[in-house]
Design an enzyme around this catalytic site. Structure first.
Site, PDB file in Angstrom:
ATOM      1  N   ASP A   1       0.867  -1.182   0.000  1.00  0.00           N
ATOM      2  CA  ASP A   1       0.000   0.000   0.000  1.00  0.00           C
ATOM      3  C   ASP A   1       0.903   1.231   0.000  1.00  0.00           C
ATOM      4  O   ASP A   1       0.995   1.958   0.998  1.00  0.00           O
ATOM      5  CB  ASP A   1      -0.896  -0.040   1.253  1.00  0.00           C
TER       6      ASP A   1
ATOM      7  N   CYS B   1      -3.547   4.505  -4.148  1.00  0.00           N
ATOM      8  CA  CYS B   1      -4.359   5.724  -4.250  1.00  0.00           C
ATOM      9  C   CYS B   1      -4.036   6.479  -5.536  1.00  0.00           C
ATOM     10  O   CYS B   1      -4.474   7.618  -5.705  1.00  0.00           O
ATOM     11  CB  CYS B   1      -4.133   6.616  -3.034  1.00  0.00           C
TER      12      CYS B   1
HETATM   13  C1  LIG Z   1      -0.704   4.999   1.698  1.00  0.00           C
HETATM   14  S1  LIG Z   1       0.014   4.867   3.268  1.00  0.00           S
HETATM   15  C2  LIG Z   1      -0.545   3.271   3.765  1.00  0.00           C
HETATM   16  C3  LIG Z   1      -0.407   2.957   5.219  1.00  0.00           C
HETATM   17  C4  LIG Z   1      -1.225   1.759   5.713  1.00  0.00           C
HETATM   18  N1  LIG Z   1      -1.126   0.622   4.842  1.00  0.00           N
HETATM   19  C5  LIG Z   1      -2.673   2.153   5.909  1.00  0.00           C
HETATM   20  O1  LIG Z   1      -3.509   1.782   5.067  1.00  0.00           O
HETATM   21  O2  LIG Z   1      -2.979   2.858   6.874  1.00  0.00           O
HETATM   22  C6  LIG Z   1       1.703   4.642   2.866  1.00  0.00           C
HETATM   23  C7  LIG Z   1       2.627   4.458   4.044  1.00  0.00           C
HETATM   24  O3  LIG Z   1       3.938   4.252   3.530  1.00  0.00           O
HETATM   25  C8  LIG Z   1       4.877   4.943   4.331  1.00  0.00           C
HETATM   26  N2  LIG Z   1       6.037   5.135   3.441  1.00  0.00           N
HETATM   27  C9  LIG Z   1       6.228   6.102   2.521  1.00  0.00           C
HETATM   28  N3  LIG Z   1       7.366   5.866   1.833  1.00  0.00           N
HETATM   29  C10 LIG Z   1       7.885   4.726   2.339  1.00  0.00           C
HETATM   30  C11 LIG Z   1       9.041   3.940   2.038  1.00  0.00           C
HETATM   31  N4  LIG Z   1       9.875   4.313   1.053  1.00  0.00           N
HETATM   32  N5  LIG Z   1       9.250   2.825   2.739  1.00  0.00           N
HETATM   33  C12 LIG Z   1       8.406   2.437   3.731  1.00  0.00           C
HETATM   34  N6  LIG Z   1       7.298   3.142   4.065  1.00  0.00           N
HETATM   35  C13 LIG Z   1       7.042   4.261   3.375  1.00  0.00           C
HETATM   36  C14 LIG Z   1       4.165   6.170   4.795  1.00  0.00           C
HETATM   37  O4  LIG Z   1       4.747   6.671   5.989  1.00  0.00           O
HETATM   38  C15 LIG Z   1       2.743   5.635   5.008  1.00  0.00           C
HETATM   39  O5  LIG Z   1       2.577   5.179   6.318  1.00  0.00           O
END
Ligand SMILES: C[S@@+](CC[C@H](N)C(=O)[O-])C[C@H]1O[C@@H](n2cnc3c(N)ncnc32)[C@H](O)[C@@H]1O
Length: 389
Positions: free
Chosen positions: A319, A346
């Site tokens: 995600d 998204c």
């Molecule tokens: C769209 S959100 C989804 C979070 C969770 N799956 C939810 O539905 O609540 C994307 C998540 O990825 C994290 N994120 C962004 N870039 C990332 C990366 N390169 N590696 C790991 N996490 C990352 C963000 O902090 C965020 O929590």
């Protein structure tokens, strides 16, 4: 050639990814903002990019039957909601078309399954989370104006949950001297027990929030990601996980553990990976509170983690943020030969880009459902389930 100030007459054909209306004039492609398919319009050219013209509506000559009067007084000026001019049914249909368009054009999919966009139970007052921009010099609080970094001063926002609308009113009543001089925006999120701010300021302490979704209890605050519209999450989680089985699962970009927790009840062993330290802490805490000892959370960028640790699992849920997954992440998933994948996205364009690579790596799309987490905007959440072919 057209002069930049020139006005064109066009008829809008359909809505494109990004939310603009497509039209043609004098052999050129015209992208019109805030349009409805079937509108006959006089449009003003805003800018050109090669053969493309970007334009905004100067006059509606004949309105589309799909057009409604946008109820928000800031519509057109505020950069927030770009679909208010469409009936809710047309918003859903346009989102299905946007996903199909990306799957066809970017992923080069031929037989695209029918795409259902599940409506939001509330098409107004649904937002649990917002970022408010602050211009202390001009004393404005709201959202960026369309296509600019100027702050549109917003007293009432019709997509906010009532709890957040009340919070906006409280923030707007705060003495300007109470704002830290460098404060340019506020992240705000609501829960069952209050509202959290990042950064905290004045009397607005950051509260640790709680919310139950599909029987699981989640703690979070404004320093971590949380989904905008909770009403569709039980259905979304159910669809994303209902093909998941085996011994081990990996939840990439796991946030505060929205999927990690339910995955821990279906698999013997689960690993969540999340870059934001605050979100990773909440995810660990949420697992602990639910007494799920078979799941752990790694605080790391997904790409960095995959480089050091080849994936080995039966099921992958990913995600990622709007930019999609990094190439090395998609390669890591393909190399894992996981039986099943659920990709929650998204952004249909980056989703399609990544699906193309997963399909080249041997995965086959099993089913797709979209969820309208973002009514009144062109944004849409899509879940794609894939099997190893
Ligand atoms: C769209 S959100 C989804 C979070 C969770 N799956 C939810 O539905 O609540 C994307 C998540 O990825 C994290 N994120 C962004 N870039 C990332 C990366 N390169 N590696 C790991 N996490 C990352 C963000 O902090 C965020 O929590």
């Amino acid at each position: 050639m057209y002069a930049d100030s020139e006005v064109l007459e066009v008829e809008v054909e359909r809505i494109l990814p990004g939310g603009m209306g497509l039209a043609h004039a004098g052999g050129k492609t015209v992208f019109v903002s805030l349009a409805a398919p079937g509108d006959r319009l006089r449009v003003r050219i805003d800018r050109r990019q090669g053969d493309l013209i970007f334009a905004s509506i100067a006059e509606i000559l004949t309105p589309s039957p799909l057009r409604v009067e946008p109820p928000c007084p800031y519509f057109g000026r505020c950069g927030g909601c770009d679909f208010q001019q469409l009936t809710y049914e047309k918003q859903l249909a346009a989102k299905a078309e946007i996903i199909r368009d990306c799957f066809h054009r970017i992923a080069r999919l031929e037989n695209i399954p029918e795409i259902v966009v599940t409506p939001s139970p509330r098409d107004w007052h649904y937002r649990l989370r917002a970022t408010w921009q602050i211009d202390q010099e001009r004393r404005r609080i709201g959202y960026y104006e369309r296509g600019s970094r100027r702050v549109c001063d917003v007293a009432e926002c019709a997509v906010l949950m009532p709890q957040l609308q009340q919070t906006l009113e409280r923030v707007r009543m705060t003495e300007w001297q109470a704002f830290p001089p460098a404060l340019q925006h506020l992240d705000v999120v609501a829960g069952e027990n209050g509202v959290s701010f990042s950064p905290p300021f004045a009397q607005f302490e950051t509260t640790e929030l709680e919310l139950t979704i599909a029987g699981e209890r989640y703690s979070y605050d404004a320093s971590a990601f949380f989904q905008v519209n909770p009403s569709l999450l039980p259905a979304l989680i159910e669809f994303a996980l209902s093909n998941a089985n085996g011994e081990t699962a990996i939840d990439l970009y796991c946030g505060v553990g929205l999927f990690t927790l339910p995955l821990s009840r279906r698999f013997e062993s689960v690993i969540g990976v999340e870059a934001n330290p605050a979100a990773a802490q909440f995810a660990r805490r949420n697992l602990r509170s639910a007494q799920r000892e078979n799941a752990s959370v790694v605080n790391s960028g997904v790409a960095e983690w995959i480089r050091t640790k080849p994936l080995k699992c039966d099921f992958v849920l990913l995600d990622p943020p709007r930019a999609g997954a990094e190439s090395v992440v998609i390669k890591g998933i393909v190399d894992s030969r996981a039986n099943r994948i659920s990709y929650v996205s998204c952004d249909p364009a980056t989703l399609a880009r990544d699906l193309k690579k997963l399909m080249a790596g041997g995965y086959v799309i099993e089913s797709v459902i979209a969820y309208d987490l973002f009514p009144q905007t062109h944004h849409v959440e899509t879940v794609v389930r894939l099997n190893l072919g």
